[in-house]
Design a protein around this motif. Structure first.
Motif, PDB file in Angstrom:
ATOM      1  N   LYS A 113       1.798  -8.952  -9.369  1.00  0.00           N
ATOM      2  CA  LYS A 113       1.979 -10.342  -8.966  1.00  0.00           C
ATOM      3  C   LYS A 113       2.316 -10.443  -7.480  1.00  0.00           C
ATOM      4  CE  LYS A 113       3.230 -11.981 -13.500  1.00  0.00           C
ATOM      5  NZ  LYS A 113       1.917 -12.399 -13.858  1.00  0.00           N
ATOM      6  N   PHE A 114       2.677  -9.302  -6.877  1.00  0.00           N
ATOM      7  CA  PHE A 114       3.077  -9.303  -5.474  1.00  0.00           C
ATOM      8  C   PHE A 114       2.791  -7.925  -4.882  1.00  0.00           C
ATOM      9  CE2 PHE A 114       6.348  -8.499  -2.231  1.00  0.00           C
ATOM     10  CZ  PHE A 114       6.070  -9.543  -1.375  1.00  0.00           C
ATOM     11  N   THR A 115       2.042  -7.896  -3.803  1.00  0.00           N
ATOM     12  CA  THR A 115       1.693  -6.635  -3.137  1.00  0.00           C
ATOM     13  C   THR A 115       1.688  -6.842  -1.634  1.00  0.00           C
ATOM     14  OG1 THR A 115       0.332  -5.868  -4.990  1.00  0.00           O
ATOM     15  CG2 THR A 115      -0.134  -4.887  -2.846  1.00  0.00           C
ATOM     16  N   VAL A 116       2.205  -5.854  -0.908  1.00  0.00           N
ATOM     17  CA  VAL A 116       2.161  -5.866   0.559  1.00  0.00           C
ATOM     18  C   VAL A 116       1.440  -4.600   1.006  1.00  0.00           C
ATOM     19  CG1 VAL A 116       3.482  -5.963   2.707  1.00  0.00           C
ATOM     20  CG2 VAL A 116       4.369  -7.094   0.649  1.00  0.00           C
ATOM     21  N   VAL A 117       0.467  -4.777   1.897  1.00  0.00           N
ATOM     22  CA  VAL A 117      -0.317  -3.652   2.405  1.00  0.00           C
ATOM     23  C   VAL A 117      -0.173  -3.597   3.922  1.00  0.00           C
ATOM     24  CG1 VAL A 117      -2.619  -2.633   2.569  1.00  0.00           C
ATOM     25  CG2 VAL A 117      -1.993  -3.970   0.541  1.00  0.00           C
ATOM     26  N   LEU A 118       0.106  -2.399   4.435  1.00  0.00           N
ATOM     27  CA  LEU A 118       0.141  -2.167   5.876  1.00  0.00           C
ATOM     28  C   LEU A 118      -1.145  -1.462   6.281  1.00  0.00           C
ATOM     29  CD1 LEU A 118       1.477  -1.916   8.701  1.00  0.00           C
ATOM     30  CD2 LEU A 118       2.518   0.220   7.879  1.00  0.00           C
ATOM     31  N   VAL A 119      -1.834  -2.043   7.257  1.00  0.00           N
ATOM     32  CA  VAL A 119      -3.058  -1.465   7.798  1.00  0.00           C
ATOM     33  C   VAL A 119      -2.776  -1.056   9.239  1.00  0.00           C
ATOM     34  CG1 VAL A 119      -5.489  -1.894   8.348  1.00  0.00           C
ATOM     35  CG2 VAL A 119      -4.451  -2.962   6.331  1.00  0.00           C
ATOM     36  N   GLY A 120      -3.070   0.185   9.564  1.00  0.00           N
ATOM     37  CA  GLY A 120      -2.844   0.680  10.918  1.00  0.00           C
ATOM     38  C   GLY A 120      -3.866   0.143  11.902  1.00  0.00           C
ATOM     39  N   LYS A 121      -3.625   0.395  13.168  1.00  0.00           N
ATOM     40  CA  LYS A 121      -4.556  -0.055  14.204  1.00  0.00           C
ATOM     41  C   LYS A 121      -5.934   0.574  14.044  1.00  0.00           C
ATOM     42  CE  LYS A 121      -1.413  -1.387  17.918  1.00  0.00           C
ATOM     43  NZ  LYS A 121      -1.052  -1.186  19.324  1.00  0.00           N
ATOM     44  N   ASP A 122      -5.995   1.711  13.345  1.00  0.00           N
ATOM     45  CA  ASP A 122      -7.274   2.369  13.103  1.00  0.00           C
ATOM     46  C   ASP A 122      -8.040   1.742  11.935  1.00  0.00           C
ATOM     47  OD1 ASP A 122      -5.728   3.237  10.972  1.00  0.00           O
ATOM     48  OD2 ASP A 122      -6.044   5.373  11.353  1.00  0.00           O
TER      49      ASP A 122
END
Length: 158
Positions: A113-122
């Motif tokens: 129901k809740f997700t956080v994703v970190l995407v790098g500069k690459d």
């Protein structure tokens, strides 16, 4: 003899065109090498985790800015999926579907129901949390350990 050369040139042109089109249809491609991206998925704008996460980030704007972080939000409102860019613009239905597919998120009873994703500069996924707040310690610890961030800090960019 001439036919295979034309065929190869045409095939090469088509392959390059497809690659160019992929970048145009990737919502996050414009930020590659410029920003780190947080994509927040929530089953509702009123989800308490979603609200707490946004507040945590709002309370620490300067630290996020120092790390070139921008935030995309994707959520359900009534029966409609909506999204907001870092510039407070709406995200198209097509782009929402692309983000959900890319980060393996689905709005459904059996899903997160809740997700956080970190995407790098690459452009690569660096961190993903599900059904819990992404703490600043975990977020900043992950970012600050990245070679690109280490280089930024050495050059004097906080």
């Amino acid at each position: 003899m001439k036919l295979p050369i034309y065929f190869i040139i045409t095939l090469l042109f088509l392959l390059l065109s497809c690659k160019f089109m992929d970048n145009k249809t990737d919502l996050l491609a414009n930020y590659k090498w410029k920003n780190r991206i947080l994509v927040i998925f929530s089953d509702s704008k009123d989800n308490s985790l979603f609200q707490k996460q946004l507040q945590l980030f709002a309370d620490n704007k300067e630290e996020l800015k120092e790390r070139d972080l921008i935030i995309f939000q994707v959520f359900k409102e009534e029966d409609t999926e909506k999204g907001i860019t870092p510039h407070q613009k709406s995200i198209s239905s097509f782009d929402i579907e692309q983000l959900k597919k890319r980060f393996d998120f689905s709005f459904g009873e059996d899903k997160n129901k809740f997700t956080v994703v970190l995407v790098g500069k690459d452009g690569e996924t660096k961190l993903k949390t599900e059904n819990e707040i992404l703490t600043l310690e975990k977020l900043f610890g992950t970012i600050d350990a990245m070679p690109m961030r280490q280089s930024e800090m050495k050059k004097g960019k906080n």
